[in-house]
Write a protein that holds these residues in place. Sequence first.
Motif, PDB file in Angstrom:
ATOM      1  N   THR A 265       0.704  -1.232   0.120  1.00 61.31           N
ATOM      2  CA  THR A 265       0.002   0.061  -0.102  1.00 61.31           C
ATOM      3  C   THR A 265       0.997   1.266   0.049  1.00 61.31           C
ATOM      4  O   THR A 265       0.780   2.053  -0.775  1.00 61.31           O
ATOM      5  CB  THR A 265      -0.896  -0.089   1.004  1.00 61.31           C
ATOM      6  OG1 THR A 265      -1.669  -1.060   1.206  1.00 61.31           O
ATOM      7  CG2 THR A 265      -1.774   1.382   1.190  1.00 61.31           C
ATOM      8  N   ALA A 266       1.695   1.015   0.839  1.00 64.04           N
ATOM      9  CA  ALA A 266       2.987   2.441   0.938  1.00 64.04           C
ATOM     10  C   ALA A 266       3.655   2.605  -0.356  1.00 64.04           C
ATOM     11  O   ALA A 266       3.767   3.618  -1.010  1.00 64.04           O
ATOM     12  CB  ALA A 266       3.727   2.344   2.182  1.00 64.04           C
ATOM     13  N   ALA A 267       3.940   1.348  -1.037  1.00 65.38           N
ATOM     14  CA  ALA A 267       4.786   1.599  -2.200  1.00 65.38           C
ATOM     15  C   ALA A 267       3.955   2.024  -3.588  1.00 65.38           C
ATOM     16  O   ALA A 267       4.544   2.791  -4.305  1.00 65.38           O
ATOM     17  CB  ALA A 267       5.367  -0.133  -2.643  1.00 65.38           C
ATOM     18  N   LEU A 268       2.761   1.655  -3.219  1.00 62.07           N
ATOM     19  CA  LEU A 268       1.910   1.904  -4.590  1.00 62.07           C
ATOM     20  C   LEU A 268       1.582   3.377  -4.590  1.00 62.07           C
ATOM     21  O   LEU A 268       1.652   4.208  -5.443  1.00 62.07           O
ATOM     22  CB  LEU A 268       0.586   1.288  -4.654  1.00 62.07           C
ATOM     23  CG  LEU A 268      -0.188   1.417  -5.779  1.00 62.07           C
ATOM     24  CD1 LEU A 268       0.454   0.935  -6.999  1.00 62.07           C
ATOM     25  CD2 LEU A 268      -1.596   0.931  -5.624  1.00 62.07           C
ATOM     26  N   ALA A 291      -8.611  -5.308  -8.082  1.00 62.94           N
ATOM     27  CA  ALA A 291      -9.227  -4.965  -6.943  1.00 62.94           C
ATOM     28  C   ALA A 291      -8.354  -4.603  -5.777  1.00 62.94           C
ATOM     29  O   ALA A 291      -8.577  -3.714  -5.006  1.00 62.94           O
ATOM     30  CB  ALA A 291     -10.441  -5.838  -6.638  1.00 62.94           C
ATOM     31  N   THR A 292      -7.277  -5.538  -5.784  1.00 64.60           N
ATOM     32  CA  THR A 292      -6.289  -5.311  -4.749  1.00 64.60           C
ATOM     33  C   THR A 292      -5.501  -3.689  -5.069  1.00 64.60           C
ATOM     34  O   THR A 292      -5.252  -3.176  -4.110  1.00 64.60           O
ATOM     35  CB  THR A 292      -5.506  -6.313  -4.741  1.00 64.60           C
ATOM     36  OG1 THR A 292      -6.005  -7.410  -4.274  1.00 64.60           O
ATOM     37  CG2 THR A 292      -4.201  -6.264  -3.549  1.00 64.60           C
ATOM     38  N   ASN A 293      -5.119  -3.422  -6.066  1.00 68.88           N
ATOM     39  CA  ASN A 293      -4.417  -2.616  -6.454  1.00 68.88           C
ATOM     40  C   ASN A 293      -5.050  -1.197  -6.147  1.00 68.88           C
ATOM     41  O   ASN A 293      -4.877  -0.090  -5.630  1.00 68.88           O
ATOM     42  CB  ASN A 293      -3.917  -2.324  -7.895  1.00 68.88           C
ATOM     43  CG  ASN A 293      -2.904  -3.176  -8.202  1.00 68.88           C
ATOM     44  OD1 ASN A 293      -1.785  -3.535  -7.230  1.00 68.88           O
ATOM     45  ND2 ASN A 293      -2.803  -3.473  -9.485  1.00 68.88           N
ATOM     46  N   ALA A 294      -6.527  -1.237  -6.505  1.00 66.05           N
ATOM     47  CA  ALA A 294      -7.500  -0.044  -6.200  1.00 66.05           C
ATOM     48  C   ALA A 294      -7.616   0.052  -4.832  1.00 66.05           C
ATOM     49  O   ALA A 294      -7.709   1.369  -4.525  1.00 66.05           O
ATOM     50  CB  ALA A 294      -8.762  -0.463  -6.710  1.00 66.05           C
ATOM     51  N   ALA A 295      -7.896  -1.041  -3.919  1.00 63.05           N
ATOM     52  CA  ALA A 295      -7.950  -0.935  -2.445  1.00 63.05           C
ATOM     53  C   ALA A 295      -6.803  -0.235  -1.931  1.00 63.05           C
ATOM     54  O   ALA A 295      -6.793   0.565  -0.914  1.00 63.05           O
ATOM     55  CB  ALA A 295      -8.280  -2.112  -1.891  1.00 63.05           C
ATOM     56  N   ARG A 296      -5.699  -0.650  -2.374  1.00 61.25           N
ATOM     57  CA  ARG A 296      -4.271  -0.124  -2.033  1.00 61.25           C
ATOM     58  C   ARG A 296      -4.182   1.408  -2.164  1.00 61.25           C
ATOM     59  O   ARG A 296      -3.749   2.142  -1.195  1.00 61.25           O
ATOM     60  CB  ARG A 296      -3.158  -0.984  -2.326  1.00 61.25           C
ATOM     61  CG  ARG A 296      -2.945  -2.173  -1.815  1.00 61.25           C
ATOM     62  CD  ARG A 296      -2.090  -3.032  -2.730  1.00 61.25           C
ATOM     63  NE  ARG A 296      -1.707  -4.213  -2.083  1.00 61.25           N
ATOM     64  CZ  ARG A 296      -0.842  -5.366  -2.877  1.00 61.25           C
ATOM     65  NH1 ARG A 296      -0.472  -4.955  -3.917  1.00 61.25           N
ATOM     66  NH2 ARG A 296      -0.924  -6.485  -2.258  1.00 61.25           N
ATOM     67  N   MET A 297      -4.674   1.786  -3.257  1.00 62.54           N
ATOM     68  CA  MET A 297      -4.628   3.263  -3.528  1.00 62.54           C
ATOM     69  C   MET A 297      -5.332   4.122  -2.713  1.00 62.54           C
ATOM     70  O   MET A 297      -5.044   5.255  -2.582  1.00 62.54           O
ATOM     71  CB  MET A 297      -4.703   3.534  -5.231  1.00 62.54           C
ATOM     72  CG  MET A 297      -4.616   4.758  -5.855  1.00 62.54           C
ATOM     73  SD  MET A 297      -2.936   5.455  -5.254  1.00 62.54           S
ATOM     74  CE  MET A 297      -2.061   4.864  -6.870  1.00 62.54           C
ATOM     75  N   ASP A 298      -6.597   3.492  -2.468  1.00 60.49           N
ATOM     76  CA  ASP A 298      -7.477   4.186  -1.547  1.00 60.49           C
ATOM     77  C   ASP A 298      -7.298   4.173  -0.071  1.00 60.49           C
ATOM     78  O   ASP A 298      -7.921   4.888   0.862  1.00 60.49           O
ATOM     79  CB  ASP A 298      -8.958   3.865  -2.004  1.00 60.49           C
ATOM     80  CG  ASP A 298      -9.272   4.265  -3.567  1.00 60.49           C
ATOM     81  OD1 ASP A 298      -8.533   5.373  -3.967  1.00 60.49           O
ATOM     82  OD2 ASP A 298     -10.307   3.672  -3.892  1.00 60.49           O
ATOM     83  N   PRO A 300      -6.138   4.646   3.592  1.00 65.32           N
ATOM     84  CA  PRO A 300      -5.469   5.603   4.453  1.00 65.32           C
ATOM     85  C   PRO A 300      -4.178   5.195   4.766  1.00 65.32           C
ATOM     86  O   PRO A 300      -4.024   4.309   5.084  1.00 65.32           O
ATOM     87  CB  PRO A 300      -6.494   5.942   5.463  1.00 65.32           C
ATOM     88  CG  PRO A 300      -6.854   4.684   5.790  1.00 65.32           C
ATOM     89  CD  PRO A 300      -7.171   4.021   4.341  1.00 65.32           C
ATOM     90  N   VAL A 301      -3.062   6.245   4.558  1.00 69.59           N
ATOM     91  CA  VAL A 301      -1.598   6.251   5.182  1.00 69.59           C
ATOM     92  C   VAL A 301      -1.577   7.500   5.958  1.00 69.59           C
ATOM     93  O   VAL A 301      -1.540   8.507   5.529  1.00 69.59           O
ATOM     94  CB  VAL A 301      -0.926   6.172   4.134  1.00 69.59           C
ATOM     95  CG1 VAL A 301       0.776   6.103   4.599  1.00 69.59           C
ATOM     96  CG2 VAL A 301      -1.132   4.888   3.084  1.00 69.59           C
ATOM     97  N   PRO A 302      -1.165   7.160   7.210  1.00 68.46           N
ATOM     98  CA  PRO A 302      -0.958   8.507   8.089  1.00 68.46           C
ATOM     99  C   PRO A 302       0.281   9.126   7.808  1.00 68.46           C
ATOM    100  O   PRO A 302       1.370   8.635   7.534  1.00 68.46           O
ATOM    101  CB  PRO A 302      -0.643   7.810   9.506  1.00 68.46           C
ATOM    102  CG  PRO A 302      -0.129   6.515   9.188  1.00 68.46           C
ATOM    103  CD  PRO A 302      -1.057   6.199   7.860  1.00 68.46           C
ATOM    104  N   GLU A 303       0.589  10.344   7.762  1.00 66.87           N
ATOM    105  CA  GLU A 303       1.432  11.432   7.503  1.00 66.87           C
ATOM    106  C   GLU A 303       2.929  10.922   8.405  1.00 66.87           C
ATOM    107  O   GLU A 303       4.024  10.963   7.762  1.00 66.87           O
ATOM    108  CB  GLU A 303       1.090  12.820   7.710  1.00 66.87           C
ATOM    109  CG  GLU A 303       2.259  13.681   7.049  1.00 66.87           C
ATOM    110  CD  GLU A 303       2.350  13.697   5.650  1.00 66.87           C
ATOM    111  OE1 GLU A 303       3.586  13.912   5.094  1.00 66.87           O
ATOM    112  OE2 GLU A 303       1.442  13.222   5.023  1.00 66.87           O
ATOM    113  N   GLU A 304       2.754  10.465   9.350  1.00 73.77           N
ATOM    114  CA  GLU A 304       3.599  10.078  10.189  1.00 73.77           C
ATOM    115  C   GLU A 304       4.503   8.850   9.596  1.00 73.77           C
ATOM    116  O   GLU A 304       5.772   8.805   9.962  1.00 73.77           O
ATOM    117  CB  GLU A 304       3.298   9.608  11.758  1.00 73.77           C
ATOM    118  CG  GLU A 304       2.838  10.684  12.453  1.00 73.77           C
ATOM    119  CD  GLU A 304       1.236  11.164  12.121  1.00 73.77           C
ATOM    120  OE1 GLU A 304       0.878  11.998  12.640  1.00 73.77           O
ATOM    121  OE2 GLU A 304       0.668  10.419  11.226  1.00 73.77           O
ATOM    122  N   LEU A 305       3.714   8.026   8.989  1.00 65.70           N
ATOM    123  CA  LEU A 305       4.533   6.681   8.349  1.00 65.70           C
ATOM    124  C   LEU A 305       5.372   7.513   7.158  1.00 65.70           C
ATOM    125  O   LEU A 305       6.556   6.869   7.056  1.00 65.70           O
ATOM    126  CB  LEU A 305       3.529   5.957   7.809  1.00 65.70           C
ATOM    127  CG  LEU A 305       4.119   4.639   6.844  1.00 65.70           C
ATOM    128  CD1 LEU A 305       4.952   3.876   7.519  1.00 65.70           C
ATOM    129  CD2 LEU A 305       2.933   3.692   6.325  1.00 65.70           C
TER     130      LEU A 305
END
Length: 314
Positions: A265-268, A291-298, A300-305
Amino acid sequence: MTSLDLGNYGKLGFGGAGIGNLYRAIPDGEALATVLAAWDAGIRYFDTAPHYGLGLSEQRLGAVLRDEPRDQFVISTKVGRLLEPSPNGGQDPEGFDVPATTRRVWDFSEKGIRRSIEDSLERLGLDHVDIAYLHDPDVHDLQAGISQGLPALEKLRSEGVVKAIGVGINSAEAALECVEAAELDLVMLAGRYTLLEQPDVPLLERCVERSTGVVSVGAYNSGLLARADVPDDAHYNYDQAPPEVLERARTLAAVCREYGVELPTAALQFPLRHPAVVNVTAGATSPEQVATNAARMDAPVPEELWEALEGVGR
């Protein structure tokens, strides 16, 4: 420069190498279902090339997209390799599981590029493509690409044959030479700006200055970053990943887990953090992968990460 704004068509694009039988054959039904799944997931940018399966990718992509409203999607293909009849037969020697009924012939001339576009349109079953990339000038002949291929593409854009032009390339340094030599709309950059590789890339800053959008491909670095847990046999740059690269990928994965995010998810999402990057295009060979790629793109990723990952990636 073009008025085409690829960013208006979503952050995630569909890469067509896999449905061209890259490394393994995929039944027609599964390939078409994969393209349909991309459409259903809201993906509206599709990329292909004659190189991908000796035209098979273009044929399969067109079989689906020609039934969709033409003003609702963007499609790109590539020029620089013409497909000529092959007297030898056998299987394709360049990694695609297809019969070698044709062979690739490098041609960066204006005549060759015009013919390449016409041949692609016939395989796609469409009346136009939106974007034409000069394919792999760094692999074949960069100077011929700059002196012949790019001026030919600029001419096609001025004539309205295509809306936008660019290069599809693996080398950031070669891409920068192309950006300086021509008025490019886009650069499709493979694998050189990823979560694993976060160097200072002069190309990206120059693209911002010249309003040239960057389409990031290879965000998973040949599969190394495609799973939450990095296996021993992971590939990097199309080969077995060396031990030190595996270790760094696992460190990235561990940091991601601390913040409740999976590594892929972070990589994409990572490339989109640079203002030059307008789209991340990822391949898929099944509806589930789409479907997996689309879910990863959407996801949430915290700014702290991102802050925690920055030092590891560099």
